[in-house]
Design an enzyme around this catalytic site. Structure first.
Site, PDB file in Angstrom:
ATOM      1  N   HIS B  65      15.556 -28.134 -22.485  1.00  0.00           N
ATOM      2  CA  HIS B  65      15.306 -26.677 -22.351  1.00  0.00           C
ATOM      3  C   HIS B  65      16.727 -26.416 -21.527  1.00  0.00           C
ATOM      4  O   HIS B  65      17.021 -27.091 -20.532  1.00  0.00           O
ATOM      5  CB  HIS B  65      14.192 -26.144 -21.884  1.00  0.00           C
ATOM      6  CG  HIS B  65      12.969 -26.146 -22.747  1.00  0.00           C
ATOM      7  ND1 HIS B  65      11.840 -26.051 -22.366  1.00  0.00           N
ATOM      8  CD2 HIS B  65      12.963 -26.117 -24.175  1.00  0.00           C
ATOM      9  CE1 HIS B  65      11.125 -25.902 -23.403  1.00  0.00           C
ATOM     10  NE2 HIS B  65      11.671 -26.000 -24.365  1.00  0.00           N
ATOM     11  N   ASP B  67      17.527 -24.435 -19.096  1.00  0.00           N
ATOM     12  CA  ASP B  67      17.710 -24.297 -17.744  1.00  0.00           C
ATOM     13  C   ASP B  67      17.444 -25.702 -16.964  1.00  0.00           C
ATOM     14  O   ASP B  67      17.710 -25.847 -15.700  1.00  0.00           O
ATOM     15  CB  ASP B  67      16.399 -23.484 -16.975  1.00  0.00           C
ATOM     16  CG  ASP B  67      15.176 -23.869 -17.605  1.00  0.00           C
ATOM     17  OD1 ASP B  67      14.856 -24.113 -18.585  1.00  0.00           O
ATOM     18  OD2 ASP B  67      14.123 -23.616 -16.897  1.00  0.00           O
ATOM     19  N   HIS B  68      17.512 -26.801 -17.770  1.00  0.00           N
ATOM     20  CA  HIS B  68      17.522 -28.079 -17.034  1.00  0.00           C
ATOM     21  C   HIS B  68      18.616 -29.000 -17.596  1.00  0.00           C
ATOM     22  O   HIS B  68      19.097 -29.914 -17.125  1.00  0.00           O
ATOM     23  CB  HIS B  68      16.340 -28.713 -17.646  1.00  0.00           C
ATOM     24  CG  HIS B  68      15.137 -28.058 -16.933  1.00  0.00           C
ATOM     25  ND1 HIS B  68      14.550 -28.887 -15.755  1.00  0.00           N
ATOM     26  CD2 HIS B  68      14.417 -27.028 -17.102  1.00  0.00           C
ATOM     27  CE1 HIS B  68      13.644 -28.130 -15.392  1.00  0.00           C
ATOM     28  NE2 HIS B  68      13.410 -26.979 -16.349  1.00  0.00           N
ATOM     29  N   HIS B 271      10.451 -24.339  -9.134  1.00  0.00           N
ATOM     30  CA  HIS B 271      10.224 -23.883 -10.653  1.00  0.00           C
ATOM     31  C   HIS B 271       9.453 -22.730 -10.634  1.00  0.00           C
ATOM     32  O   HIS B 271       9.071 -22.381 -11.704  1.00  0.00           O
ATOM     33  CB  HIS B 271       9.805 -24.955 -11.679  1.00  0.00           C
ATOM     34  CG  HIS B 271      10.637 -24.594 -13.131  1.00  0.00           C
ATOM     35  ND1 HIS B 271       9.623 -24.107 -13.950  1.00  0.00           N
ATOM     36  CD2 HIS B 271      11.533 -25.036 -13.765  1.00  0.00           C
ATOM     37  CE1 HIS B 271      10.445 -23.963 -15.037  1.00  0.00           C
ATOM     38  NE2 HIS B 271      11.758 -24.477 -14.989  1.00  0.00           N
TER      39      HIS B 271
END
Lengths: 320, 320
Positions: B65, B67-68, B271
């Site tokens: 994903h 955001d990682h 997170h």
């Protein structure tokens, strides 16, 4: 708001530092908005400049080097998470769409708002956007890969009615639009008032040109001239001209020379190599040829007022 | 440096804000370094934390994903521009390599230092790295796409020589390694000194576990137990448990429950969804179940000293 405003979200070259972000600018002309390039971290810079994401409608990508578009897919992902519905118009090199689709596919991300892609013409100046008030053209630059500059210009503005004459002659409201467009006026007795008596000169339209990354293009003035504001990359000092040539960039002196050829009113330079700790020498070098030069400082907003045409420089709210 | 140190470069969920960056952590155990996830802007965060890029050798990507891992290709590009030669080891889901190659191809970027990819096992715990001092395992999490946690553990440390005994008995230097490894010692007269008389208990090895993004995995303790430090995502509060389930994330209470099941010594949660303006409520919710909880605050470094095992929290130098 009668202005042209340019927020510098980033103006560094390829290696980002803590205080030097890759290329991204947010342009406002009248009531229209454009994001120019979208390096890594642009979405956060937009927030720091307090630029609402609803203003994002047109995004121009000069070329597909990472420091000019690595922030685009992350930005699209965020717009999706924020439940955007409005279409987004993307202008860039041919491979831009596949670059975006590949990244979205691999992250399992779906964009449900409409994405429209306009592939830019590598051969000639091309009208890529037109509205009631504005025309935007792209034109090819010289950077080894397909790379484009952009020219934003307002259409000629309507002449202004002279208020004293308007009152004195009792001109009906219905006639005003025609007169502003240049018509003469006949009163009920048939007397003709020439337009020059009824109206004042229209204010000059704004224009802005954005050129990065590129070798100096001596024929740039064939694509546009006399921009009110002209951004040209100046990655190197003249003492590093050899390196500029190898990497297909410009020196500050070359940027200034091009500004002169294009009869720019105001030059902004940026995209500096991180080898320069200070920008002062770059500014001085450009000013030798083109005195009306300023540094496109990250975190600042440059604006022109319609009336005065003076360049205003304003620091955005301190980050955080 | 006898420590475990964890720098939180980012601990926000998918929508970055000015002061909340996507996932990235920099872990040091002894003299070994690991970057865990690499959201957009990680390279700038590394600079802000004054972490030299030469320490980058192993990069673990939990899942694909954005955001990682949106910061990974920009980071690789920068390493290339900085003329890196040392190999880089990347650990992640199967598609990580193609994701990177595609982006590099499209930007016409060439990486000339060696890139080694380790595809993680979606079915079971897997030893992905081993050195003289350390073992790292990956294990599958539950997040809808291939997603992995990581467990870092030092190998058992050598027992310590008792200095007083060493001097008293004049033990030859050549024997010391054997004794530290557990051997008894015979002096010239044949007298046996049992190991327990010669040495002190070895300090307990450090361990760290990193789990994001995931639904709570009740059998996590089968993969590891008693981590000194345990990072578990806690995207939501329990009142939003339904949303957590839909998006395959955990609540703060669930993170705490898992920490308890794994017998963690210290829990860090992060997170967080941007819907929460403050982290206080998330912290309080976790502490109800697992009192030894702290927020994985961006811009902070958490460390454990070998002797005291106390958690130290230190703010990195103010940005800029």
């Amino acid at each position: 708001m009668e202005l042209l405003s340019l927020s510098i979200l980033g103006s560094s070259s390829a290696v980002p530092l803590s205080d030097r972000s890759p290329s991204a600018q947010f342009l406002q002309i009248g009531k229209e908005y454009f994001l120019l390039d979208c390096g890594e971290g642009t979405q956060v810079k937009l927030r720091q400049h307090r630029i609402g994401f609803s203003r994002l409608k047109h995004i121009m990508i000069s070329h597909l080097h990472g420091d000019h578009f690595y922030g685009l897919v992350p930005l699209l992902s965020t717009l999706q998470l924020l439940d955007r519905h409005a279409p987004l118009y993307l202008y860039g090199p041919k491979k831009l769409e596949v670059a975006i689709r590949q990244q979205l596919d691999i992250t399992d991300a779906h964009i449900s708002f409409p994405l429209h892609f306009k592939v830019l013409d590598t051969e000639r100046k091309d009208l890529i956007y037109e509205s009631e008030h504005l025309k935007v053209h792209s034109f090819p630059l010289r950077h080894g890969v397909d790379c484009f500059g952009f020219h934003f210009e307002e259409k000629p503005l309507a002449r202004k009615m002279r208020k004293d004459v308007l009152e004195e002659l009792s001109i009906p409201v219905a006639e005003i639009r025609k007169i502003k467009a240049g018509a003469d006026w006949h009163d009920q007795k048939g007397k003709v008032y020439p337009n020059a008596h009824l109206t004042l000169e229209a204010p000059a339209p704004f224009s802005y040109a954005y050129c990065t990354d590129t070798l100096p293009v001596k024929h740039l003035h064939r694509y546009f001239s006399e921009p009110d504001l002209f951004y040209h990359e100046a990655t190197f000092l003249s003492k590093d001209a050899q390196r500029a040539k190898q990497t297909q960039h410009s020196t500050a002196a070359q940027a200034a020379e091009i500004a002169e050829i294009c009869k720019a009113k105001q030059l902004l330079i940026g995209h500096f190599s991180v080898r320069y700790k200070s920008f002062q020498e770059l500014l001085e070098e450009a000013k030798l040829t083109f005195p009306n030069t300023a540094i496109a400082l990250e975190g600042y907003r440059f604006s022109l007022d319609r009336k005065t045409r003076d360049l205003q420089i304003e620091k955005e709210n301190e980050y955080r």
